[in-house]
Design an enzyme around this catalytic site. Structure first.
Site, short mmCIF file in Angstrom:
data_model
loop_
_atom_site.label_atom_id
_atom_site.label_comp_id
_atom_site.label_asym_id
_atom_site.label_seq_id
_atom_site.Cartn_x
_atom_site.Cartn_y
_atom_site.Cartn_z
N GLY A 357 50.21 11.90 0.76
CA GLY A 357 50.27 10.51 1.22
C GLY A 357 49.17 9.65 0.62
O GLY A 357 49.38 8.47 0.36
N GLU A 380 56.67 0.69 -27.97
CA GLU A 380 56.78 1.23 -29.34
C GLU A 380 58.06 2.03 -29.51
O GLU A 380 58.12 2.98 -30.30
CB GLU A 380 55.57 2.11 -29.69
CG GLU A 380 54.23 1.43 -29.60
CD GLU A 380 54.05 0.36 -30.65
OE1 GLU A 380 54.54 0.53 -31.78
OE2 GLU A 380 53.43 -0.65 -30.34
N SER A 383 61.90 6.68 -25.36
CA SER A 383 62.00 8.12 -25.66
C SER A 383 63.30 8.42 -26.40
O SER A 383 63.33 9.28 -27.29
CB SER A 383 61.94 8.93 -24.36
OG SER A 383 60.65 8.83 -23.78
#
Length: 398
Positions: A357, A380, A383
């Site tokens: 938590g 850039e 993925s």
């Protein structure tokens, strides 16, 4: 035979001496970056994050330490270092704050490096000393609202008018769009989807018809400024063309090769920061009479985090070595960025889990690493784009 043995022994001693000196040099740079991050960045990271402050003065100070022109040769006022030192600096800064690391990366590897790599001598001597000293902050503009990663379809045009180009259009998600003193932008000077129909231009702040939009209110990387650039009949002299007309897209692909190393190093630093915070918490937090580090469920998480970080660093360092040697590293750079950025997200996620938590509160650093890490899989090139790049490269060898 004896003479050969003596020469071989001498060469080995020289190589060992070079390796020792290189290691000591890199360690000095690492310590310098680490001390800077601890003294000038850590005390204010949460204020900058919560208020979305881009600390321009900090970047001026970084110039004094050589962090704003890491790859720039000394003749142009830079540090004259290579990619291994650059990775080290980004790693240490990003351990403390990914947002500051991102801005250091964008300034060095995009705007500054584009001028360094493709600019003429007049452009280099005019702009690089200001950028390398930190007196000026640089921006780089390729992405547009409607095109994203489809740079070939860009809508921003530059029409020839005598000795000038007249620009109209906009760029989106540009780091330092508001605060930058100079920007390198890629615009369309030919037909859409023509890889030789785009040109790179240098545009200084204050140029008529050149402006920026509002600061984006982001999930993470909040101390790294992001906004749009606008061009409204903006006149730019042809002296500001980088390289030749029509070479902008090809130049950009080469710049993005190095940019992938930057994001890999940024990701590596964030992952290390998240891991170290989780390890510290696991050693201090006690449950059922012992530190939670001693529970297999926690220790196994930390083991996997450490292993992936080690692998990410090896991939990143390998890409940096190839870049230093002037060798093609498109595949290796994409692999480093893909693995390191996804590792940063995974490690930051597990860091939250280990904190429980408390990891969901701003009293601990875990939540900021978690927010900052995600951008690394997007900036850039996503993925998915890195996988496209890698697959294309490996298919060339079939």
């Amino acid at each position: 035979m004896i003479s050969f043995a003596i020469k071989l022994s001498t060469n080995i001693k020289i190589m060992n001496l070079i390796e020792i000196e290189t290691a000591e040099h890199t360690e000095m740079i690492r310590q310098s970056a680490k001390d800077f991050a601890e003294n000038y960045i850590r005390p204010q990271i949460m204020e900058w994050d919560e208020k979305q402050i881009f600390p321009v003065d900090l970047f001026h100070k970084m110039g004094d330490f050589g962090f704003m022109g890491v790859l720039v040769p000394e003749i142009y006022g830079g540090s004259g270092l290579g990619y291994q030192e650059y990775i080290t600096i980004l790693d240490e800064i990003s351990k403390v704050c990914g947002a500051i690391g991102l801005s250091v990366a964008a300034h060095n590897s995009l705007c500054t490096n584009h001028i360094l790599t493709f600019g003429n001598e007049e452009q280099k001597h005019k702009y690089l000393p200001k950028l390398a000293s930190g007196a000026w902050v640089g921006a780089w503009g390729l992405t547009e609202t409607g095109t994203g990663s489809d740079a070939g379809g860009m809508a921003t045009t530059a029409v020839e008018d005598g000795d000038f180009f007249v620009l109209n259009g906009s760029k989106n998600f540009i780091t330092h769009a508001i605060s930058s003193d100079v920007s390198v932008v890629i615009v369309r000077t030919g037909q859409k989807s023509d890889s030789h129909g785009m040109t790179a231009l240098i545009i200084e702040k204050g140029t008529q018809g050149f402006s920026s939009g509002k600061k984006e209110n982001k999930l993470g990387m909040r101390a790294s400024e992001t906004a749009c650039l606008f061009f409204d009949n903006c006149r730019v002299h042809k002296d500001n063309v980088i390289g030749n007309i029509g070479e902008g897209f090809v130049q950009s692909l080469k710049i993005l090769d190095g940019g992938r190393i930057s994001i890999a190093a940024l990701s590596l630093g964030i992952a290390k920061g998240a891991y170290e915070a989780a390890l510290k918490y696991a050693q201090e937090r006690e449950q059922f009479g012992k530190a939670i580090f001693n529970f297999q469920g926690i220790s196994f998480k930390l083991a996997e985090m450490a292993t992936k970080i080690e692998a990410a660093e090896l991939l990143t360092r390998n890409a940096g070595t190839l870049k230093n040697q002037g060798k093609k590293m498109t595949k290796e750079g994409a692999m480093a960025k893909l693995f390191a950025s996804e590792t940063a997200v995974e490690v930051a996620t597990e860091g939250i889990q280990i904190h429980g938590g408390y990891g969901y509160t701003k009293d601990f650093p875990a939540e900021k690493y978690y927010r900052d890490a995600k951008l690394c899989t997007i900036g850039e090139g996503t993925s998915e784009i890195q996988k496209i790049v890698i697959s294309r490269e490996i298919c060339k060898n079939i």
